[in-house]
Design a protein around this motif. Structure first.
Motif, PDB file in Angstrom:
ATOM      1  N   MET A   4     -51.389 -13.360 -12.092  1.00 27.81           N
ATOM      2  CA  MET A   4     -50.286 -13.972 -11.347  1.00 27.81           C
ATOM      3  C   MET A   4     -49.309 -14.690 -12.273  1.00 27.81           C
ATOM      4  N   GLY A   5     -49.647 -14.790 -13.547  1.00 25.89           N
ATOM      5  CA  GLY A   5     -48.808 -15.576 -14.455  1.00 25.89           C
ATOM      6  C   GLY A   5     -48.901 -17.052 -14.149  1.00 25.89           C
ATOM      7  N   LEU A   6     -50.047 -17.489 -13.689  1.00 25.08           N
ATOM      8  CA  LEU A   6     -50.201 -18.885 -13.297  1.00 25.08           C
ATOM      9  C   LEU A   6     -51.166 -19.640 -14.207  1.00 25.08           C
ATOM     10  N   ASP A  18     -42.197 -16.899 -17.434  1.00 26.81           N
ATOM     11  CA  ASP A  18     -42.489 -17.536 -16.154  1.00 26.81           C
ATOM     12  C   ASP A  18     -41.379 -17.252 -15.148  1.00 26.81           C
ATOM     13  N   THR A  48     -41.435 -15.027 -11.363  1.00 24.10           N
ATOM     14  CA  THR A  48     -41.204 -15.542 -10.013  1.00 24.10           C
ATOM     15  C   THR A  48     -40.714 -14.442  -9.072  1.00 24.10           C
ATOM     16  N   ARG A  92     -44.103 -12.802  -8.081  1.00 24.89           N
ATOM     17  CA  ARG A  92     -45.070 -13.686  -7.455  1.00 24.89           C
ATOM     18  C   ARG A  92     -44.727 -13.891  -5.987  1.00 24.89           C
ATOM     19  N   GLY A  93     -45.685 -13.692  -5.138  1.00 16.21           N
ATOM     20  CA  GLY A  93     -45.442 -13.913  -3.723  1.00 16.21           C
ATOM     21  C   GLY A  93     -44.804 -12.716  -3.064  1.00 16.21           C
ATOM     22  N   MET A 151     -51.492 -14.444  -3.459  1.00 18.17           N
ATOM     23  CA  MET A 151     -52.798 -15.001  -3.760  1.00 18.17           C
ATOM     24  C   MET A 151     -53.311 -15.878  -2.628  1.00 18.17           C
ATOM     25  N   MET A 177     -37.019 -16.690   0.522  1.00 11.95           N
ATOM     26  CA  MET A 177     -36.779 -16.484  -0.896  1.00 11.95           C
ATOM     27  C   MET A 177     -36.759 -14.999  -1.262  1.00 11.95           C
ATOM     28  N   HIS A 178     -37.812 -14.278  -0.825  1.00  9.74           N
ATOM     29  CA  HIS A 178     -37.962 -12.894  -1.285  1.00  9.74           C
ATOM     30  C   HIS A 178     -37.314 -11.888  -0.349  1.00  9.74           C
TER      31      HIS A 178
END
Lengths: 350, 308
Positions: free
Chosen positions: A57-59, A84, A88, A91-92, A97, A122-123
């Protein structure tokens, strides 16, 4: 399940900088996930399973945790190389997750509806009205009764199981291709566990989502997974289909895991436990990390890391026991008996 | 909400009653009488004065008299200033103290919160170091040192603001700055710690996993949660400011309530002591009430109505 690979992880290594040195939490892990497939990653605490998913997830907690090596291939992108900010976007949306503890994974000062709507706006570029409608639909999808009224409530007005449904609804908001579930049922009681698993299965069938399911509960694995990867000390020691892992385990660590699984009709007084403790990943051992706890360990286990031996097209295990020159070792009788029992039940269940 | 506030006001009244009673008897235990320094008066003259102010009665009776007056909003007449009502003296003196206190608290806490926020965002960076240094200086150096420095540089050397006394808004600037440094430093330290802690919470990871960018995470998900503990310390800070203006008022020759209070204690001016104490107590319980209401607004988990 089709054969189309959606996520391909190659030789992933993740390390953490600590005052004492570099902790190699994940060491050279490779696996892939097909479309609509559920891959379970099992292992004890500290085996690197959660860190692996955080890396996907790059988290990873920057700047302490970092991807040392390897590729995370999704479509034309390599997540291991993205910043990062670039992550974004995914992610999501493509990757979502679900977390372990629903009691702490929702913002206590934000309305539940707003938290679900956030990703949508957002997406998916929805306006407030559209997002509201869609959020209600999502909450209904995860079977939250009276969803419209619940939108305006805060997390503390939800029970643990209901909160986990909200977390799932948030994760599903943008029809993710890959859903990463980090022990999503561990903090819930058993009846709620079953409900949550049902919801996840239904969603998978409907949307062909790929699921990476982190757990240490082998019962859950048998219930949800298509394939299983067993992790130990930051490495995948055995990977294969559920049937292969449960009925034809090859790695002594997998034997230990299966042997230590409690069953309802257990005759023995004492539950089997794997002796010893996992190694310190600040100084990973030279050979097979499991060797000191493995009563079948060979001399070479202490000197050289075993490669992945192929058992079948889909089944691989990293143990020198599979080498052609090694002695013929069978799982211990108690584990074999357990396997046979499960097999019988499985057949009877079918 | 209305019911909650009504209940709280009843509690406030009870609290004030208890404070008034305790203060009254403590005050009577203090050595000396209002006439301690009045040697020039003959005994019969002293008797007349005592009778005039009701001080010849037994203490319990004085207490009852005082409390009866208090219920009617009568704080009595000051001993120091002939025939001037305590309420009137307080009323004339409250203005400057309140203005200084409110300005300092308001600006100080907002600046402090911003400073702490910057420190948390650039954790372990130069800005973090700078803000921490400022906070340490602010908490460890007493305000009268800053007051002196301000007077010397801003007042005398550069002649930006009047050095002392009271009058225009410009007069309030230097005492306000001297006063706000402490609350600013405290708020900055609190904000930094809280924000760092909040940013490690699971729900922040959830938000990040949703694809929320780092800046949006801090302001949309972090800030509100980090503010909750900050509100807690605003109460005590406000009180310390209101009472702590004393030194600053002396330095800048501000005709405030703090200076009045000390004179009242040293001269055994009973009605003045009682009046000032009660006024400060009232402010304190009022501030606590305001903070509790603020809590309910910021943190939905705290339900002021009680029950579901």
């Amino acid at each position: 399940m089709s054969n189309e690979t959606i996520l391909d992880v190659k030789n992933l290594s993740v390390s953490f900088k600590t005052p004492n040195g570099e902790v190699q939490a994940v060491r050279d892990v490779s696996f892939s996930v097909g479309k609509g497939e559920t891959l379970a990653i099992v292992g004890e605490s500290g085996s690197g399973k959660s860190v692996t998913t955080k890396a996907l997830m790059g988290l990873l907690p920057a700047p302490k945790g970092y991807i040392k090596n390897g590729n995370i291939l999704y479509g034309n992108e390599d997540f291991a190389k993205l910043s990062d900010k670039q992550m974004t976007k995914y992610r999501g949306k493509d990757f979502a997750m679900i977390f372990q503890d629903p009691m702490t994974s929702l913002n206590p000062t934000m309305k539940v509806g707003t938290q679900v709507m956030e990703g949508l706006r957002m997406h998916r570029g929805m306006n407030k009205e559209e997002a509201k409608k869609e959020a209600v639909r999502l909450l209904e999808l995860v079977r939250i009764p009276d969803a419209e009224a619940r939108m305006n409530q805060y997390p503390h007005q939800f029970s643990g199981g209901m909160r986990q449904r909200v977390v799932i609804a948030i994760a599903l908001a943008c029809d993710p291709k890959v859903l990463i579930a980090d022990e999503p049922t561990t903090a819930l009681d058993v009846t709620i566990q079953a409900q949550i698993l049902d919801i996840m299965k239904d969603i998978q069938e409907e949307f062909e989502t790929s699921i990476i399911f982190i757990t240490h509960d082998l019962g859950v694995v048998a219930n949800v997974a298509d394939r299983v990867a067993v992790m130990y000390a930051g490495k995948i020691v055995e990977i294969g289909s559920v049937d292969e892992l449960f009925y034809n385990p090859k790695h002594p660590y997998t034997w230990g895991l299966l042997g230590s699984m409690p069953t309802v009709d257990q005759r023995e007084e004492e539950l089997f436990a794997i002796p010893g403790t996992p190694p310190d990943l600040l100084h990973p051992p030279k050979g097979d990390a499991f060797a000191p706890r493995n009563r079948y360990a060979l001399k070479i286990d202490y000197e050289e890391q075993p490669p992945m031996f192929q058992v079948s097209d889909t089944h691989y295990a990293a143990t020198w026991l599979l080498h052609e020159n090694s002695p013929d070792v069978q799982p211990p009788a108690s584990v074999q008996q357990r396997i046979d029992e499960m097999n019988g039940k499985w057949e009877a269940g079918k | 909400m209305a019911r909650y506030i009504a209940t709280r006001i009843v509690y406030m009244a009870i609290t004030l009653f208890i404070i008034a009673s305790v203060t009254f008897f403590l005050m009577k235990l203090m050595p000396g009488t209002p006439l301690s320094s009045a040697d020039r008066l003959s005994e019969s003259q002293q008797q007349i004065v005592l009778e005039q102010y009701g001080l010849d009665k037994p203490v319990p009776l004085q207490y009852v008299d005082y409390m009866l007056g208090l219920v009617q909003g009568n704080l009595g007449i000051s001993f120091q200033f002939d025939n001037r009502e305590v309420t009137e003296i307080l009323g004339n003196r409250i203005g400057p103290s309140l203005q200084l206190g409110i300005q300092a608290l308001f600006i100080g806490s907002i600046l402090g919160a911003l400073l702490g926020l910057v420190a948390a965002i650039f954790h372990n960076g130069i800005l973090d170091f700078g803000s921490t240094l400022l906070a340490v200086i602010g908490t460890s150096i007493p305000s009268f040192i800053f007051a002196g420095l301000l007077q010397y540089f801003l007042g005398v050397q550069w002649q930006l603001f009047p050095v002392a006394t009271w009058g225009t808004f410009a007069h309030t600037i230097m005492p306000t700055i001297a006063l706000l440094i402490f609350p600013m430093a405290i708020c900055a330290r609190f904000m930094r710690t809280e924000m760092l802690e909040v940013l490690n919470k699971d729900y922040i990871t959830t938000a990040r996993a949703k694809g929320v960018g780092w800046t949006a995470v801090i302001f949309k998900h972090g800030l509100r949660n980090a503010l909750i503990p900050l509100i807690t310390i605003l109460g005590p800070l406000a009180v310390s400011l209101l009472t702590g203006t004393l030194v600053i008022e002396q330095i800048f020759a501000v005709p405030g309530i703090g200076e009045q209070f000390v004179t009242a204690v040293t001269t055994n001016d009973y009605p003045m002591i009682m009046g000032t104490t009660l006024f400060f107590s009232f402010l304190f319980v009022l501030i606590i009430l305001i903070i509790d209401i603020l809590y309910g607004i910021i943190d939905p988990r705290i339900r002021l109505d009680g029950g579901k």
